[in-house]
Design an enzyme around this catalytic site. Structure first.
Site, PDB file in Angstrom:
ATOM      1  N   LYS A   1    -131.055 -55.563   0.536  1.00 52.02           N
ATOM      2  CA  LYS A   1    -129.901 -56.467   0.077  1.00 52.02           C
ATOM      3  C   LYS A   1    -130.381 -57.373  -1.039  1.00 52.02           C
ATOM      4  CE  LYS A   1    -127.377 -55.676   3.508  1.00 52.02           C
ATOM      5  NZ  LYS A   1    -127.165 -56.079   4.881  1.00 52.02           N
TER       6      LYS A   1
ATOM      7  N   ASP B   1    -133.067 -64.432  10.147  1.00 46.85           N
ATOM      8  CA  ASP B   1    -132.586 -63.215   9.417  1.00 46.85           C
ATOM      9  C   ASP B   1    -132.394 -63.597   8.330  1.00 46.85           C
ATOM     10  OD1 ASP B   1    -131.489 -60.989   8.450  1.00 46.85           O
ATOM     11  OD2 ASP B   1    -129.893 -60.694   9.901  1.00 46.85           O
TER      12      ASP B   1
ATOM     13  N   TRP C   1    -123.851 -60.023  12.012  1.00 47.90           N
ATOM     14  CA  TRP C   1    -125.106 -59.637  12.107  1.00 47.90           C
ATOM     15  C   TRP C   1    -125.567 -60.900  13.102  1.00 47.90           C
ATOM     16  CZ3 TRP C   1    -125.798 -55.219  10.869  1.00 47.90           C
ATOM     17  CH2 TRP C   1    -125.112 -54.591   9.589  1.00 47.90           C
TER      18      TRP C   1
HETATM   19  C1  PLP Z   1    -127.396 -55.779   6.291  1.00 44.94           C
HETATM   20  C2  PLP Z   1    -127.811 -56.858   7.148  1.00 44.94           C
HETATM   21  C3  PLP Z   1    -128.389 -56.685   8.563  1.00 44.94           C
HETATM   22  C4  PLP Z   1    -128.278 -54.971   9.006  1.00 44.94           C
HETATM   23  O1  PLP Z   1    -129.219 -54.310   8.152  1.00 44.94           O
HETATM   24  P1  PLP Z   1    -129.878 -52.990   8.577  1.00 44.94           P
HETATM   25  O2  PLP Z   1    -131.296 -52.960   7.757  1.00 44.94           O
HETATM   26  O3  PLP Z   1    -128.740 -52.222   8.228  1.00 44.94           O
HETATM   27  O4  PLP Z   1    -129.834 -53.077   9.869  1.00 44.94           O
HETATM   28  C5  PLP Z   1    -128.838 -57.663   9.263  1.00 44.94           C
HETATM   29  N1  PLP Z   1    -128.624 -58.813   8.918  1.00 44.94           N
HETATM   30  C6  PLP Z   1    -127.964 -59.228   7.773  1.00 44.94           C
HETATM   31  C7  PLP Z   1    -127.966 -60.604   7.409  1.00 44.94           C
HETATM   32  C8  PLP Z   1    -127.609 -58.263   6.894  1.00 44.94           C
HETATM   33  O5  PLP Z   1    -127.039 -58.744   5.699  1.00 44.94           O
END
Ligand code: PLP
Length: 357
Positions: A191, A167, A100
């Site tokens: 998540k 993030d 990511w």
């Molecule tokens: C799942 C995830 C993403 C991507 O998320 P989407 O909403 O599917 O684009 C980005 N960063 C992290 C840390 C993630 O776990």
């Protein structure tokens, strides 16, 4: 319904009360006689949900007045582009701690000058790089606080001489965060705080407007701050369920309370991985994630992997397969996963070990 223990990495397990309320709202939203799927987002009943959700975010994470929170579509992956569009002028650094983080960097490189300040790919991202020098004149440093695929986590809010962007897709609301240290915190809801379809972005208001490029209206955070996330139709149902999830979190004592539970859950499982002769953890111990616990069969027992999957499945374990780039097992212990769920997995691992003795 079948009794299962859900360890999915995302979309995550959600609290049952949030799901029950969502079912009600699908039939009748707030006593309007209309399904939440058909409610106009320009009604006072919907405004009340947006206001409550924003207020819960601020309350639960102690977001200071300097910051605003917005809810948008497009996934965390689109936020990778938002970040560069809104913040990258001269140069930005990215801490490359996994897939990511790397995707976020790649997106920024399409916009301007961005580079990896440190990288843990040499050991398949099983640790968090440390001791690197952060230049103070960067537009920002981008970090991924929890690496969902590899099970590593940055447990502290780092001191950063330049603006800090994170993030936090997979550890938001799992632990207290000093929001004042960040210019931007963003992530997908799926998540830990809601269903798929909505992202959150917590933005320091005076950090915007520093880049010289034209920013398309929809990609400009200022648009969404000004319009309180309602410039266009918001992902109504996803926000509804996120709000119910946060109401549940508040009812059990908020982020501080869930953090204590999360620490206990992770310890329970890591202790078993370290004790059990058939399994080993993959992440460096000091960087182990509280949210995603990654492990494999111990050396010499690799051939038991499929048998353990079947054994665990029979006992109701769901979603413990590791990401395809890592293999082995991953159990995601997000907020709605209970101590009983983790205990069930631990018991299952013990039972399997006894069977093989
Ligand atoms: C799942 C995830 C993403 C991507 O998320 P989407 O909403 O599917 O684009 C980005 N960063 C992290 C840390 C993630 O776990």
């Amino acid at each position: 319904m079948k009794k299962v223990h859900v360890f999915n990495a995302g979309p995550c397990l959600l609290p049952q009360v949030a799901i029950d309320h969502a079912i009600e709202a699908l039939k009748d939203f707030s006593g309007t006689g209309i399904s939440v799927l058909s409610i106009s987002h320009r009604t006072k009943e919907w405004d009340a949900v947006m206001d409550e959700c924003r207020a819960l975010w601020k309350e639960l994470l102690h977001i200071p007045d300097t910051h605003e929170v917005v809810f948008l579509g497009g996934g965390a992956s689109l936020q990778f582009l938002y970040v560069a569009m809104n913040y990258l002028e001269k140069k930005a650094a990215y801490l490359d701690t996994g897939v990511w983080a790397h995707k976020a960097l790649k997106e920024a490189q399409g916009i301007g000058d961005a580079y990896a300040i440190a990288c843990s790919k040499d050991k398949n991202y099983t640790y968090i790089p440390k001791g690197f020098e952060i230049p103070a004149d960067l537009d920002y440093l981008h970090i991924t606080t929890n690496n969902t695929i590899y099970g590593t986590e940055i447990h502290e809010d780092i001191d950063c001489p330049c603006p800090l962007i994170a993030d936090m897709s997979s550890d938001i609301m799992s632990r207290p965060v000093d929001v004042s240290k960040y210019d931007l915190i963003y992530g997908g809801a799926q998540k830990n705080v809601g269903p798929a379809g909505v992202i959150f972005a917590i933005i320091r208001k005076d950090s915007l407007g520093r880049v010289s490029r034209y920013i398309p209206t929809m990609l400009d955070y200022r648009t969404h701050i000004d319009k309180l996330s309602m410039f266009n139709t918001p992902p109504v149902f996803a926000i509804y369920v996120m709000n119910e999830t946060l109401k549940w979190l508040k009812s059990i004592g908020g982020v501080e309370a869930i953090h204590e539970i999360n620490v206990r859950k992770a310890k329970l499982l890591y202790d078993e991985i370290d004790r059990n002769s058939l399994f080993v953890g993959t992440a460096e111990k000091e960087d182990r994630s509280l949210m995603n616990v990654c492990f494999v069969m111990a050396p010499g027992h690799e051939d038991l992997q499929d048998e353990f999957f079947a054994f665990a499945k029979e006992r109701g374990m769901v979603g413990i397969k590791g990401h395809r780039s890592v293999g082995g097992f991953r159990a995601s212990l997000y907020n709605a996963c209970s101590e009983e769920d983790v205990q069930a997995l631990v018991d299952c691992m013990k039972e399997f070990e006894n069977l093989k003795k």
